[in-house]
Enzyme design. Structure first.
Site, PDB file in Angstrom:
ATOM      1  N   LYS A  37      51.147  10.792  16.517  1.00  0.00           N
ATOM      2  CA  LYS A  37      50.275  10.825  15.343  1.00  0.00           C
ATOM      3  C   LYS A  37      51.089  10.536  14.079  1.00  0.00           C
ATOM      4  CE  LYS A  37      50.855  15.870  15.039  1.00  0.00           C
ATOM      5  NZ  LYS A  37      50.205  17.177  15.293  1.00  0.00           N
ATOM      6  N   ARG A 138      41.668  26.800  14.397  1.00  0.00           N
ATOM      7  CA  ARG A 138      41.492  25.388  14.047  1.00  0.00           C
ATOM      8  C   ARG A 138      40.513  24.816  15.059  1.00  0.00           C
ATOM      9  NH1 ARG A 138      46.916  21.756  13.508  1.00  0.00           N
ATOM     10  NH2 ARG A 138      46.402  21.261  15.672  1.00  0.00           N
ATOM     11  N   HIS A 170      46.182  25.343  21.309  1.00  0.00           N
ATOM     12  CA  HIS A 170      47.383  25.066  20.513  1.00  0.00           C
ATOM     13  C   HIS A 170      47.942  26.378  19.969  1.00  0.00           C
ATOM     14  CE1 HIS A 170      50.103  22.521  18.320  1.00  0.00           C
ATOM     15  NE2 HIS A 170      49.647  22.853  17.124  1.00  0.00           N
ATOM     16  N   ARG A 228      52.826  18.791  25.136  1.00  0.00           N
ATOM     17  CA  ARG A 228      52.672  17.775  24.096  1.00  0.00           C
ATOM     18  C   ARG A 228      53.968  17.709  23.291  1.00  0.00           C
ATOM     19  NH1 ARG A 228      47.820  20.987  23.918  1.00  0.00           N
ATOM     20  NH2 ARG A 228      48.573  21.928  21.998  1.00  0.00           N
ATOM     21  N   TYR A 274      65.149  12.354 -15.775  1.00  0.00           N
ATOM     22  CA  TYR A 274      64.112  13.016 -16.569  1.00  0.00           C
ATOM     23  C   TYR A 274      64.505  14.456 -16.870  1.00  0.00           C
ATOM     24  CZ  TYR A 274      61.200   9.030 -15.298  1.00  0.00           C
ATOM     25  OH  TYR A 274      60.707   7.766 -15.131  1.00  0.00           O
ATOM     26  N   CYS A 321      63.541  10.485  -9.078  1.00  0.00           N
ATOM     27  CA  CYS A 321      62.474   9.715  -9.746  1.00  0.00           C
ATOM     28  C   CYS A 321      61.513   9.146  -8.709  1.00  0.00           C
ATOM     29  CB  CYS A 321      63.075   8.579 -10.561  1.00  0.00           C
ATOM     30  SG  CYS A 321      64.374   9.076 -11.706  1.00  0.00           S
ATOM     31  N   ASP A 323      61.087   5.978  -7.762  1.00  0.00           N
ATOM     32  CA  ASP A 323      61.610   4.897  -6.917  1.00  0.00           C
ATOM     33  C   ASP A 323      63.115   4.933  -6.728  1.00  0.00           C
ATOM     34  OD1 ASP A 323      58.949   3.405  -7.068  1.00  0.00           O
ATOM     35  OD2 ASP A 323      59.546   3.612  -9.178  1.00  0.00           O
TER      36      ASP A 323
END
Ligand SMILES: *Cc1c(COP(=O)(O)O)cnc(C)c1O
Length: 385
Positions: A37, A138, A170, A228, A274, A321, A323
């Protein structure tokens, strides 16, 4: 390698194979379902699934129905592969899911009826796994709601629209020692009762599954027929407080590296990033790493993490930051920076070159290793070796 993007996640498929073998040793009698997933926890869904298939995996699990449909397409040359999915909305296209021969989780009679009618429309039997809520709160039927679910399943089986192939649940605290152990024991007992009830209702050939990585590693009684495999398959411990990744003999399969886009000397007293939260204590070389929180680099780790090159560690300084982030390379010798622009640094990996692991990042950001690897944005190229 994509030279236009100066960073990459290197995914070591031989380490994946080793981890699968290592986990297989936990219990040779339990089947393995590879959980792929969320883009295989950030490692690349289709590539990981195809590699795992080559290493003998026959079951795959993905959370969302849309992911399952995608995976079925990616595995179209291997139609026997089982794909288990457990999240879909009340108006999901179940007819398509049944045609794609997915293994669908069903938690209540209403969903079961929807699956059965979709099966009629598809002209094909639906394969389902009954979900039991044994304490996770759940998906799954609460134990007291299991009987009506079994009745609906029995009816649909007789009618021939549904083939019940599994029953599952689970664990909420499978990774914890102490009080978590008791909670797990209660879930285990509840699951056993649910399996017994299903057996009595005539479902005698089901695949029973309860364990994710933590159950496989730490709760032999919770193994049942199938485990799993999630985080451990990617070479990370489900809980570093219980057992370190190294002590489990797992190898992180992802290494994130980046090429410094620039290196420059800042004078003592010059702030970085920053808020100016970090100020150069002396004249020092600052390297810019072209990855930031838009790539999934957790900003909470700002100032508490490092990168490494050639066995040398360089502290990350100032706020991360969007990027990019900065690292302090030190004052170097005479006018030569310790690393030049273009030098490759390891952002995380298996630690073999002094780089932090996903566990180190998780600690710095006060999160879990799962969010570190899963959060790596798709814009970062993945390279498979
Ligand atoms: C995510 C998930 C897993 C895998 O869990 P890990 O802790 O990563 O092994 C297994 N089963 C279900 C239902 C899950 O949601």
């Amino acid at each position: 390698m994509d030279t236009d993007f100066p960073a990459r996640a290197i995914i070591d498929l031989s380490a994946l194979e080793k981890n699968l073998q290592q986990l297989g040793k936990c219990d040779p009698n339990v089947q393995a379902m590879a959980i792929v997933k969320a883009n295989a926890y950030g490692h690349g869904g289709a590539q990981i699934a195809l590699a795992a298939l080559k290493f003998g995996i026959k079951w795959f699990g993905v959370a969302q129905l849309a992911e399952a449909m995608q995976l079925r397409k990616a595995l179209k040359d291997f139609p026997q592969t089982r794909i288990f999915t457990w999240i879909f909305s009340p108006d999901a296209d179940l007819e398509a899911a049944i045609k794609a021969e997915l293994d669908i989780a069903v938690s209540n009679p209403e969903t079961l009826l929807r699956v059965a009618s979709a099966a009629r429309a598809a002209g094909k039997k639906a394969r389902i796994h009954l979900a039991v809520d044994t304490g996770m709160g759940r998906e799954g039927a609460l134990p007291e709601k299991l009987a009506p679910l079994l009745s609906a399943a029995a009816l649909a089986s007789e009618e021939g629209t549904v083939a019940v192939s599994g029953i599952w649940s689970h664990l909420a605290r499978g990774d914890e020692a102490g009080a978590g152990e008791e909670a797990t024991a209660r879930q285990l007992a509840t699951f056993q009762q649910a399996c017994e009830l299903a057996f009595q209702r005539g479902f005698t050939q089901l695949v029973h599954h309860l364990s994710a990585s933590s159950g496989l590693l730490w709760h032999p009684q919770a193994h049942f027929d199938l485990a799993r495999y999630g985080i451990a398959m990617y070479g990370l411990t489900p809980n570093p407080e219980r057992a370190t990744t190294a002590s489990l003999q797992l190898t992180p399969i992802m290494r994130l590296e980046a090429d410094l886009i620039s290196v420059k000397k800042l004078p003592a007293g010059h702030p970085v990033s920053y808020g100016g939260t970090w100020v150069a204590p002396q004249d020092t070389y600052i390297g810019i790493v072209p990855l930031g929180y838009a790539d999934g680099i957790d900003r909470h780790a700002s100032g508490k993490i490092w990168v490494a090159a050639n066995g040398q560690k360089y502290p990350q300084v100032g706020r991360i930051c969007m990027d990019q982030f900065m690292v302090d390379l030190g004052s170097g010798e005479e006018d030569k920076p310790p690393l030049a622009a273009g030098a490759t640094v390891r952002v995380w990996g298996d630690g073999s070159q002094g780089e932090p692991t996903a566990d180190d990042w998780a600690k710095a950001a006060e999160t879990i290793n799962y969010t570190i690897v899963t959060g790596l944005n798709p814009r970062v190229p993945r390279v498979y070796i």
